[in-house]
Motif scaffolding. Sequence first.
Motif, PDB file in Angstrom:
ATOM      1  N   LEU A 363       0.832  -1.208   0.000  1.00 32.07           N
ATOM      2  CA  LEU A 363       0.000   0.000   0.000  1.00 32.07           C
ATOM      3  C   LEU A 363       0.868   1.260   0.000  1.00 32.07           C
ATOM      4  CD1 LEU A 363      -2.718  -1.126   2.576  1.00 32.07           C
ATOM      5  CD2 LEU A 363      -3.021  -0.887   0.107  1.00 32.07           C
ATOM      6  N   ARG A 364       1.940   1.235   0.788  1.00 32.43           N
ATOM      7  CA  ARG A 364       2.819   2.411   0.861  1.00 32.43           C
ATOM      8  C   ARG A 364       3.635   2.572  -0.412  1.00 32.43           C
ATOM      9  NH1 ARG A 364       4.104   0.504   6.876  1.00 32.43           N
ATOM     10  NH2 ARG A 364       2.662   1.871   8.038  1.00 32.43           N
ATOM     11  N   GLU A 365       4.188   1.459  -0.919  1.00 31.85           N
ATOM     12  CA  GLU A 365       5.024   1.550  -2.114  1.00 31.85           C
ATOM     13  C   GLU A 365       4.222   2.001  -3.324  1.00 31.85           C
ATOM     14  OE1 GLU A 365       6.682  -2.317  -2.485  1.00 31.85           O
ATOM     15  OE2 GLU A 365       8.004  -2.111  -0.735  1.00 31.85           O
ATOM     16  N   GLN A 366       2.997   1.516  -3.435  1.00 31.33           N
ATOM     17  CA  GLN A 366       2.161   1.832  -4.594  1.00 31.33           C
ATOM     18  C   GLN A 366       1.291   3.065  -4.374  1.00 31.33           C
ATOM     19  OE1 GLN A 366       2.555   0.120  -7.497  1.00 31.33           O
ATOM     20  NE2 GLN A 366       4.226  -0.878  -6.344  1.00 31.33           N
ATOM     21  N   GLN A 367       1.371   3.627  -3.176  1.00 36.11           N
ATOM     22  CA  GLN A 367       0.577   4.820  -2.847  1.00 36.11           C
ATOM     23  C   GLN A 367      -0.910   4.592  -3.160  1.00 36.11           C
ATOM     24  OE1 GLN A 367       1.788   8.166  -1.463  1.00 36.11           O
ATOM     25  NE2 GLN A 367       2.991   6.407  -0.723  1.00 36.11           N
ATOM     26  N   VAL A 368      -1.417   3.444  -2.726  1.00 36.77           N
ATOM     27  CA  VAL A 368      -2.840   3.152  -2.902  1.00 36.77           C
ATOM     28  C   VAL A 368      -3.626   4.121  -2.032  1.00 36.77           C
ATOM     29  CG1 VAL A 368      -4.627   1.383  -2.680  1.00 36.77           C
ATOM     30  CG2 VAL A 368      -2.298   0.731  -3.356  1.00 36.77           C
ATOM     31  N   PRO A 369      -4.675   4.770  -2.566  1.00 35.74           N
ATOM     32  CA  PRO A 369      -5.338   5.868  -1.841  1.00 35.74           C
ATOM     33  C   PRO A 369      -6.250   5.393  -0.710  1.00 35.74           C
ATOM     34  CG  PRO A 369      -6.458   5.472  -3.912  1.00 35.74           C
ATOM     35  CD  PRO A 369      -5.247   4.571  -3.916  1.00 35.74           C
ATOM     36  N   VAL A 370      -5.647   4.867   0.353  1.00 33.06           N
ATOM     37  CA  VAL A 370      -6.431   4.377   1.498  1.00 33.06           C
ATOM     38  C   VAL A 370      -6.053   5.158   2.746  1.00 33.06           C
ATOM     39  CG1 VAL A 370      -6.654   2.062   0.521  1.00 33.06           C
ATOM     40  CG2 VAL A 370      -4.748   2.563   2.042  1.00 33.06           C
ATOM     41  N   SER A 371      -7.028   5.342   3.619  1.00 30.91           N
ATOM     42  CA  SER A 371      -6.763   6.058   4.876  1.00 30.91           C
ATOM     43  C   SER A 371      -6.315   5.109   5.975  1.00 30.91           C
ATOM     44  CB  SER A 371      -8.017   6.810   5.333  1.00 30.91           C
ATOM     45  OG  SER A 371      -9.062   5.882   5.624  1.00 30.91           O
ATOM     46  N   ARG A 372      -6.758   3.817   5.883  1.00 28.26           N
ATOM     47  CA  ARG A 372      -6.400   2.858   6.929  1.00 28.26           C
ATOM     48  C   ARG A 372      -6.511   1.438   6.382  1.00 28.26           C
ATOM     49  NH1 ARG A 372     -11.642   1.985  10.713  1.00 28.26           N
ATOM     50  NH2 ARG A 372     -13.272   2.515   9.192  1.00 28.26           N
ATOM     51  N   LEU A 373      -5.863   0.525   7.081  1.00 27.05           N
ATOM     52  CA  LEU A 373      -5.938  -0.898   6.767  1.00 27.05           C
ATOM     53  C   LEU A 373      -6.558  -1.619   7.949  1.00 27.05           C
ATOM     54  CD1 LEU A 373      -5.180  -3.591   5.277  1.00 27.05           C
ATOM     55  CD2 LEU A 373      -2.975  -3.459   6.465  1.00 27.05           C
ATOM     56  N   LEU A 374      -7.633  -2.382   7.692  1.00 30.90           N
ATOM     57  CA  LEU A 374      -8.209  -3.267   8.700  1.00 30.90           C
ATOM     58  C   LEU A 374      -7.732  -4.684   8.426  1.00 30.90           C
ATOM     59  CD1 LEU A 374     -11.942  -2.085   8.993  1.00 30.90           C
ATOM     60  CD2 LEU A 374      -9.948  -1.373  10.341  1.00 30.90           C
ATOM     61  N   VAL A 375      -7.183  -5.347   9.428  1.00 35.34           N
ATOM     62  CA  VAL A 375      -6.757  -6.736   9.320  1.00 35.34           C
ATOM     63  C   VAL A 375      -7.749  -7.581  10.105  1.00 35.34           C
ATOM     64  CG1 VAL A 375      -4.909  -8.397   9.705  1.00 35.34           C
ATOM     65  CG2 VAL A 375      -4.347  -6.016   9.128  1.00 35.34           C
ATOM     66  N   LEU A 376      -8.429  -8.488   9.416  1.00 36.46           N
ATOM     67  CA  LEU A 376      -9.499  -9.285  10.027  1.00 36.46           C
ATOM     68  C   LEU A 376      -9.014 -10.718  10.186  1.00 36.46           C
ATOM     69  CD1 LEU A 376     -12.531  -7.883   8.003  1.00 36.46           C
ATOM     70  CD2 LEU A 376     -11.399  -6.936  10.034  1.00 36.46           C
ATOM     71  N   ARG A 377      -9.027 -11.202  11.431  1.00 32.10           N
ATOM     72  CA  ARG A 377      -8.512 -12.530  11.750  1.00 32.10           C
ATOM     73  C   ARG A 377      -9.585 -13.368  12.429  1.00 32.10           C
ATOM     74  NH1 ARG A 377      -4.787  -8.652  13.665  1.00 32.10           N
ATOM     75  NH2 ARG A 377      -2.774  -8.658  12.563  1.00 32.10           N
ATOM     76  N   PRO A 378      -9.507 -14.698  12.320  1.00 27.65           N
ATOM     77  CA  PRO A 378     -10.401 -15.543  13.119  1.00 27.65           C
ATOM     78  C   PRO A 378     -10.126 -15.289  14.597  1.00 27.65           C
ATOM     79  CG  PRO A 378      -9.185 -16.841  11.489  1.00 27.65           C
ATOM     80  CD  PRO A 378      -8.560 -15.486  11.523  1.00 27.65           C
ATOM     81  N   PRO A 379     -11.103 -15.504  15.457  1.00 31.19           N
ATOM     82  CA  PRO A 379     -10.899 -15.244  16.890  1.00 31.19           C
ATOM     83  C   PRO A 379      -9.681 -15.959  17.471  1.00 31.19           C
ATOM     84  CG  PRO A 379     -13.215 -15.580  16.442  1.00 31.19           C
ATOM     85  CD  PRO A 379     -12.491 -15.875  15.163  1.00 31.19           C
ATOM     86  N   GLY A 380      -9.344 -17.141  16.949  1.00 32.79           N
ATOM     87  CA  GLY A 380      -8.192 -17.885  17.451  1.00 32.79           C
ATOM     88  C   GLY A 380      -6.896 -17.536  16.769  1.00 32.79           C
ATOM     89  N   GLY A 381      -6.919 -16.578  15.854  1.00 31.94           N
ATOM     90  CA  GLY A 381      -5.715 -16.184  15.141  1.00 31.94           C
ATOM     91  C   GLY A 381      -5.528 -16.943  13.843  1.00 31.94           C
ATOM     92  N   PRO A 382      -4.670 -16.425  12.951  1.00 28.23           N
ATOM     93  CA  PRO A 382      -4.464 -17.078  11.657  1.00 28.23           C
ATOM     94  C   PRO A 382      -3.661 -18.376  11.792  1.00 28.23           C
ATOM     95  CG  PRO A 382      -3.499 -14.857  11.691  1.00 28.23           C
ATOM     96  CD  PRO A 382      -3.907 -15.186  13.078  1.00 28.23           C
ATOM     97  N   LYS A 383      -4.141 -19.414  11.123  1.00 24.74           N
ATOM     98  CA  LYS A 383      -3.419 -20.678  10.977  1.00 24.74           C
ATOM     99  C   LYS A 383      -4.109 -21.479   9.883  1.00 24.74           C
ATOM    100  CE  LYS A 383      -5.808 -22.409  15.094  1.00 24.74           C
ATOM    101  NZ  LYS A 383      -5.635 -22.982  16.441  1.00 24.74           N
ATOM    102  N   ASP A 384      -3.430 -22.476   9.338  1.00 19.31           N
ATOM    103  CA  ASP A 384      -3.964 -23.133   8.141  1.00 19.31           C
ATOM    104  C   ASP A 384      -5.196 -23.984   8.409  1.00 19.31           C
ATOM    105  OD1 ASP A 384      -2.781 -25.236   9.444  1.00 19.31           O
ATOM    106  OD2 ASP A 384      -1.246 -25.606   7.929  1.00 19.31           O
ATOM    107  N   ASN A 385      -5.524 -24.255   9.666  1.00 20.98           N
ATOM    108  CA  ASN A 385      -6.742 -25.003   9.991  1.00 20.98           C
ATOM    109  C   ASN A 385      -7.650 -24.223  10.923  1.00 20.98           C
ATOM    110  OD1 ASN A 385      -5.176 -25.113  12.252  1.00 20.98           O
ATOM    111  ND2 ASN A 385      -5.388 -27.324  12.604  1.00 20.98           N
ATOM    112  N   SER A 386      -7.615 -22.897  10.785  1.00 18.99           N
ATOM    113  CA  SER A 386      -8.386 -22.058  11.711  1.00 18.99           C
ATOM    114  C   SER A 386      -9.890 -22.142  11.467  1.00 18.99           C
ATOM    115  CB  SER A 386      -7.926 -20.605  11.607  1.00 18.99           C
ATOM    116  OG  SER A 386      -8.128 -20.108  10.295  1.00 18.99           O
TER     117      SER A 386
END
Length: 458
Positions: A363-386
């Motif tokens: 986002l920073r390198e490409q100067q994508v016109p966003v004000s913020r980034l939301l990162v959405l994770r499963p309640p138990g956190g990211p993992k391949d069997n979440s």
Amino acid sequence: MRDAELRASNPVVAVGVEVDGVGNVDDVVLYRKEPPHTYTQVKYAADSSTPVNEDYLLKLSDKGGPSILRKLAQAWQQLTEDGTPVDLVLLSNRSPDAEDPLISLRDSRTQLLVPKAAQQGPRSKKGQARRRWADGAGLSEERLLDLLKALRLDLARDVMHLHEHLQMLMLAAGLRFDEEAMHAGADWVARQVADGQRRLSLADIREAIRSLRLEAGSSRAVVSIATLKPDPMAEDADYVVDWMDRFEGDSPYVKRRPQAPATWAQLQADIEAAPYRMPPGTTAVAVTGSLRLAPAFVVGAAFRMVTGVDLAVAQRDQLWSSAEAYEAPLAPAVGEHALGLGPDLAVAIAVATDPTQDVLDFLREQQVPVSRLLVLRPPGGPKDNSIPDAAAASALAVGIRDLLRRACRTHPAIHLFQAGPRGLSLLLGNRWNRLRPTTVYEDVNGQQLYEKAFVIDA
């Protein structure tokens, strides 16, 4: 099962196994309501090192008996003696010989050698090969070409390929499609043959499905989309998008973006045409094939839940369906990063792994016109069997959608990045409504890492 439930115009009404009185094409017979019936001769080898070519087809048997081609010709003459059309198949795990004058002409879509095998004169390599084939089959060249119009060469069908195809057919027929279910069905067929029952009617098969407890739902129309490797279900699909040769790279592991002149926009148009190519009255669709997360999202968006279609995909040995019941939406854990680059909202789905730093760098390198980034994770956190099952996937997809409906109110557009299972991408796209126009990015694993792939109205 699918022909009956989807009201095929000329449905298969019974299956024959090791059928008497049909010559050397007795291994598997598909009896349709009206001819042509399909007669299949199965030739599996311990290995596929010897290709299918003229030598293989014209060689006499070990005991000096007729060659494979002559046996096929004799069966064809017997079955068509009264003018009834037939569909003949030679099924083998052996590969076609790319150097053979006629076999090299095989059309991979129709599996036929004609019309190319009929081209050029008698002195050409094709013409000389036709003469040898005709002599070996005991036919005139004209009759040989008639045979080749009916004979499909279904080749390079290794056992893993066959199993994958069978499991996807079971999914499409509304059956359990795990390995246990597949082998249970095959064992039942073997018992019928051992007991002398060589013709299995639809009623027989339905009773077997009931007794073996193979039911899992209703039959589905099939959308086949292949961008990474061939889809065994393409021949049985109601709509096919075959982009395997239009993506960069020689291996499925490196195919990540269209190769010019092909474009993401063209792929999106092909995918979005799918709902309009379904059989009339379609209410359930299975998605098969090989595709990465951005195309999977677009498939889901093309069949959005508001259209009333139940969309499903195989995720490991499970069926993840948009109609799967769940107790309550599963709210994701949220991380937020301020960027101040513009008015839009960036969203990263971090389920299988956490792509946060990669997305921030992009986002920073490409100067994508966003004000913020939301990162959405499963309640138990990211993992391949979440995400353990379809219900959890549906609940999380709804939870993500509901959170973003609130979060995007002050933003004109969304920029979406994904790291999760394909099934979740499909379910997210399926529920992506009442949001904002969304640019979907694909991980192209290049210097830039991400690439703008699709724009979805929402």
